[in-house]
Design an enzyme around this catalytic site. Structure first.
Site, PDB file in Angstrom:
ATOM      1  CG  ASP A  71      66.711  75.312  94.108  1.00 36.87           C
ATOM      2  OD1 ASP A  71      67.275  76.191  94.799  1.00 36.87           O
ATOM      3  OD2 ASP A  71      66.169  75.533  93.016  1.00 36.87           O
TER       4      ASP A  71
ATOM      5  NE  ARG B 182      70.807  84.887  90.351  1.00 38.87           N
ATOM      6  CZ  ARG B 182      71.832  84.901  91.212  1.00 38.87           C
ATOM      7  NH1 ARG B 182      72.387  86.057  91.555  1.00 38.87           N
ATOM      8  NH2 ARG B 182      72.279  83.784  91.728  1.00 38.87           N
TER       9      ARG B 182
ATOM     10  CB  CYS C 199      51.655  75.322  82.889  1.00 36.22           C
ATOM     11  SG  CYS C 199      52.588  76.106  84.205  1.00 36.22           S
TER      12      CYS C 199
ATOM     13  CB  CYS D 142      54.947  71.601  89.114  1.00 34.68           C
ATOM     14  SG  CYS D 142      55.174  73.389  89.115  1.00 34.68           S
TER      15      CYS D 142
ATOM     16  CB  CYS E 251      55.420  69.135  85.253  1.00 38.31           C
ATOM     17  SG  CYS E 251      55.609  70.097  83.737  1.00 38.31           S
TER      18      CYS E 251
ATOM     19  NE  ARG F 277      57.964  78.935  91.345  1.00 38.89           N
ATOM     20  CZ  ARG F 277      58.818  79.184  90.361  1.00 38.89           C
ATOM     21  NH1 ARG F 277      58.391  79.451  89.153  1.00 38.89           N
ATOM     22  NH2 ARG F 277      60.114  79.126  90.594  1.00 38.89           N
TER      23      ARG F 277
ATOM     24  CE  LYS G 286      68.577  77.796  90.094  1.00 40.21           C
ATOM     25  NZ  LYS G 286      68.230  79.118  90.706  1.00 40.21           N
TER      26      LYS G 286
ATOM     27  NE  ARG H  35      66.093  81.126  96.437  1.00 40.61           N
ATOM     28  CZ  ARG H  35      64.982  80.487  96.845  1.00 40.61           C
ATOM     29  NH1 ARG H  35      64.804  80.250  98.108  1.00 40.61           N
ATOM     30  NH2 ARG H  35      64.077  80.114  95.970  1.00 40.61           N
ATOM     31  CE1 TYR H  36      70.813  81.993  94.810  1.00 33.80           C
ATOM     32  CE2 TYR H  36      68.790  82.227  93.560  1.00 33.80           C
ATOM     33  CZ  TYR H  36      69.723  81.423  94.171  1.00 33.80           C
ATOM     34  OH  TYR H  36      69.571  80.066  94.152  1.00 33.80           O
TER      35      TYR H  36
ATOM     36  CG  ASP I  29      62.907  71.491  94.032  1.00 36.02           C
ATOM     37  OD1 ASP I  29      64.104  71.370  94.350  1.00 36.02           O
ATOM     38  OD2 ASP I  29      62.483  72.353  93.239  1.00 36.02           O
TER      39      ASP I  29
HETATM   40  S1  SF4 Z   1      57.188  72.608  85.934  1.00 30.06           S
HETATM   41 FE1  SF4 Z   1      55.422  73.655  86.855  1.00 30.06          FE
HETATM   42  S2  SF4 Z   1      55.607  75.767  86.126  1.00 30.06           S
HETATM   43 FE2  SF4 Z   1      56.878  74.491  84.790  1.00 30.06          FE
HETATM   44  S3  SF4 Z   1      55.561  73.929  83.074  1.00 30.06           S
HETATM   45 FE3  SF4 Z   1      55.447  72.287  84.559  1.00 30.06          FE
HETATM   46  S4  SF4 Z   1      53.672  72.794  85.807  1.00 30.06           S
HETATM   47 FE4  SF4 Z   1      54.238  74.634  84.727  1.00 30.06          FE
END
Ligand code: SF4
Length: 490
Positions: free
Chosen positions: A340, A128, A137, A144, A141, A146, A347, A124-125, A303
């Site tokens: 974001d 990087r 993971c 998350c 979370c 993603r 960002k 995107r940038y 997000d």
């Molecule tokens: S935010 Fe998403 S990528 Fe990061 S540790 Fe938690 S579940 Fe995993």
């Protein structure tokens, strides 16, 4: 413990391990493989540790169809079993609230897929790229961004090679963020394979690893891992602490090991309703991070990912928190609050407004400090000579009510709001008139500023001259003026 062990901060008593895992030996507990193998991944297993209201079972089961659960025994041990709103619990335990908003939000709120030249890379940038090397993971979370990538099974080697290949044939890329999922979930050998291929790319300067392992599985950060990482410097690690109760002796030990391996640590926290959405909590978190030599780097607006609506706060909450940090604690402890932008805008930093008014032509700014005191500041004369032929004073404080955001008070007692200040004409004529007034103010000895011309009078001057001025000021008067303006003695 090392000397940088954290002081207790907003801590619930650490009784979790004895309560949840009374039979577990120290050697098992401190073995990251045992921790990983014994993650809580089902509602049934969770119910043997925490009470789940009967009328919420189905809701919670439903959301697990969308996004899986994983909680290490260590992270579970941080949860206060008696608090259904516990901030650690809320981050990883599926809640009925999540089902309520199950259909709200985006699968890919940051548009990462749109900027993906090969699977796993987001470019995107300009200089990087993000490299998503793993789809699992230590903990999952609930907010998350993603979630969509967290499918079962490992990322195929051929995909990893394609990602490395993209970076190798893109010379503009000097910095890669190796993320996931969590790269530190890999074995040392597998991770080294990836890092060694990246390090062999001549134009790639920086390798950053994004990981929540120091927070959720700190036992994983051992000497072997650190020694391996140190072979591929410059390596940076972005960690992800959200709450001061995650700043434990175990986490401090993990961060200390990484730091001693020469790895700079930066924290990326996410602002989450019911978890850390207060000045007190974020300040305590940042202080805890500083004690572990982790720099508070970003505070992200949560997000709008699907299933996380109940975590989202208004942007004003983030601004309020930044307002409560800046000036109230060390600047090093203040992260940048960022939103974001949806769809891949990147960002965007968002901050409280401290520049209340700025007149570029006249080289004049009105600034607010962390206490709500308002100051007038003049830029270097060389910048403004054309419109301001007179020597400019360095600036000074305008009297305010003292309350945050309070009105300015003129020498003549008329209140001026920042809005009124912003209403000043910026025409060359007005600028000349105001320059004249400013010069008069510089020579004023009674502290009152009288600005001529059509522009409204904006305030009184207690000038603190920091450089040469055509009007000399005695050092005694300087000291008195500085004290009156709340500055240290010049
Ligand atoms: S935010 Fe998403 S990528 Fe990061 S540790 Fe938690 S579940 Fe995993």
């Amino acid at each position: 413990m090392h000397s940088n062990a954290p002081e207790p901060a907003l801590s619930a008593p650490r009784i979790g391990r004895a309560h949840y895992f009374p039979q577990t030996s120290d050697s098992d507990w401190n073995d990251w493989r045992w921790q990983f193998r014994n993650r809580v991944t089902s509602l049934e297993a969770l119910a043997s540790h925490l009470e789940i209201p009967a009328d919420e079972w189905q809701d919670r089961l439903d959301v697990l169809e969308d996004f899986r659960m994983g909680i290490t025994p260590y992270y579970l041990s941080l949860i206060d079993k008696d608090d259904p709103d516990d901030p650690i619990l809320r981050q990883v335990v599926p809640l009925a609230e999540e089902n309520l908003f199950r259909a709200v939000g985006e699968e890919d709120p940051l548009g990462e897929e749109q900027f993906s030249p090969v699977p796993g890379i987001t470019h995107r940038y300009p200089d990087r790229v993000l490299m998503v090397v793993s789809n699992n993971c230590a903990i999952y979370c609930r907010y998350c961004t993603r979630k969509r990538t967290m499918y079962e099974g490992a990322t195929p080697d051929v995909e990893l090679d394609r990602m490395v290949d993209y970076i190798a044939r893109t010379p503009s890329v000097r910095d890669v963020v190796v993320s996931g999922g969590d790269p530190l979930n890999y074995s040392n050998a597998k991770l080294e394979q990836i890092l060694s291929k990246l390090r062999a790319i001549p134009h790639l300067e920086i390798i950053r690893i994004g990981s929540r392992v120091p927070v959720a599985l700190p036992q994983r950060i051992d000497d072997e891992l650190c020694a391996m990482l140190a072979k591929y410097h410059p390596i940076w690690v972005n960690v992800h602490f959200n709450h001061p109760r995650e700043v434990t002796p175990e986490a401090a030990r993990a961060c200390d090991k990484l730091s001693r391996a020469g790895i700079p640590l930066n924290n990326q926290a996410v602002l989450l309703k019911g978890v850390n959405d207060s000045v007190e909590t974020i300040k305590s978190l940042c202080h805890g991070l500083m004690r572990m030599r982790v720099r508070p780097y970003y505070l992200y607006q949560c997000d709008p990912v699907r299933g996380a609506e109940h975590f989202r706060t208004p942007i004003s909450k983030g601004i309020e928190i930044m307002e409560g940090l800046r000036g109230h604690t060390s600047g090093l402890a203040v992260p940048t609050f960022v939103v974001d932008a949806p769809g891949g805008g990147g960002k965007i930093p968002v901050a409280p407004q401290y520049l209340l008014h700025y007149e570029r032509e006249q080289g004049r700014a009105v600034l607010r400090n962390f206490q709500g005191k308002i100051y007038e500041y003049f830029e270097p004369r060389t910048e403004t000579d054309e419109v301001n032929p007179q020597p400019a004073p360095a600036g000074g404080r305008l009297e305010s009510s003292g309350a945050f955001g309070g009105p300015l008070v003129h020498a003549n007692g008329v209140a001026a709001t920042p809005e009124k200040l912003n209403g000043h004409a910026a025409t060359p004529k007005a600028a000349r008139a105001r320059s004249k007034g400013r010069a008069a103010a510089a020579g004023s000895t009674n502290g009152s500023a009288k600005v001529e011309g059509s522009a409204p009078v904006v305030g009184k001057s207690r000038w603190v001259h920091r450089g040469k001025s055509q009007h000399s000021t005695s050092s005694a008067r300087l000291a008195a003026l500085a004290a009156a303006n709340g500055h240290p003695k010049p």
